[in-house]
Enzyme design. Sequence first.
Site, PDB file in Angstrom:
ATOM      1  CG  ASP A  44      -0.350  -0.110   2.530  1.00  0.00           C
ATOM      2  OD1 ASP A  44       0.887  -0.123   2.606  1.00  0.00           O
ATOM      3  OD2 ASP A  44      -1.099  -0.182   3.537  1.00  0.00           O
ATOM      4  CB  SER A  45       4.550   1.762  -0.016  1.00  0.00           C
ATOM      5  OG  SER A  45       4.850   0.717  -0.931  1.00  0.00           O
ATOM      6  CG  ASP A  83       0.760  -4.154   2.025  1.00  0.00           C
ATOM      7  OD1 ASP A  83       1.102  -5.190   2.624  1.00  0.00           O
ATOM      8  OD2 ASP A  83       1.465  -3.126   1.980  1.00  0.00           O
ATOM      9  CE  LYS A 113       3.435  -5.992   3.801  1.00  0.00           C
ATOM     10  NZ  LYS A 113       2.998  -4.878   4.703  1.00  0.00           N
ATOM     11  CD  GLU A 115       0.588  -1.541   8.094  1.00  0.00           C
ATOM     12  OE1 GLU A 115       1.050  -1.125   7.007  1.00  0.00           O
ATOM     13  OE2 GLU A 115       0.171  -0.787   9.006  1.00  0.00           O
ATOM     14  CD  GLU A 182       8.256  -0.216   7.442  1.00  0.00           C
ATOM     15  OE1 GLU A 182       8.450   0.889   6.866  1.00  0.00           O
ATOM     16  OE2 GLU A 182       7.242  -0.911   7.232  1.00  0.00           O
TER      17      GLU A 182
END
Length: 271
Positions: A44-45, A83, A113, A115, A182
């Site tokens: 999602d970056s 993501d 993925k 978070e 991270e």
Amino acid sequence: MPLTIRDLQNYKHQGRIITALTAWDALSGAWVEASGCDVALVGDSLAMVSLGHATTLPISLEAMVHHTQAVGRSIQRPLLVADLPFLSYQCGAEQAVAAAGRFLKETPCQAVKLEGAEPETMAVINRLVRTGIPVMGHLGLTPQSVHCLGWGRQARSAPAQEQLRQKALDLQQQGCFALVLEHVPAVLASELRRELKIPVLGIGAGPDCDGQILVTADLLGLTPSQPPFAKPRLQGATMFKQALQDWCHEQRHQEQTTPPPTASNPPTPGC
């Protein structure tokens, strides 16, 4: 043949370093494919790298699926992971299964993925895994929590490191096949690499991980602001800008070989 989750787990047991890069469209996907890396993450970056947002939060599920489809057209060997965007899995297991299922149904994606490791997230991971959707975990600096945690290094104190360690063990217990750490202390990442049975991929977490993952645009020097843990291999933005400026300059100043059209000799319309 594309790599599989079992391949990555075997790499850990063999001591072979895993490499992972992000992609956001067919062009960047082709770069990642050509690199020979093991994992292609549609992160999602891309909200920041490709769409110009200040954070990852605005990207929608529809946009993530769209970009994953584009990347998938260029990816053959790497394990393709996407993501889950903000609010696609934080609102309950049913919504999370529906969101994650779209990636496996509508794209070549093999895993998702997400978070964090709060109790609600753990319940979602458990449900996804039981449904047959592989999940990669992500701890430390979690960009979807930027308004709470900021962009700085995480788990600096001993209590915070112990808390993160327990979350990592919990994620493994819930069935995550790999974990991204991270921007955390290198010593903590090194310890977790040895304690966990699943691959630990670091980004700003020191060299002693089972693998490394980076945002491709950061590695190529294409982003306006570089993270402190991502040193660019080349000044891509400067090189690209200079090449485009040179081309425009050459076009404007080259000697014309044909006279410009006049009113009595209008140009022929193009196709």
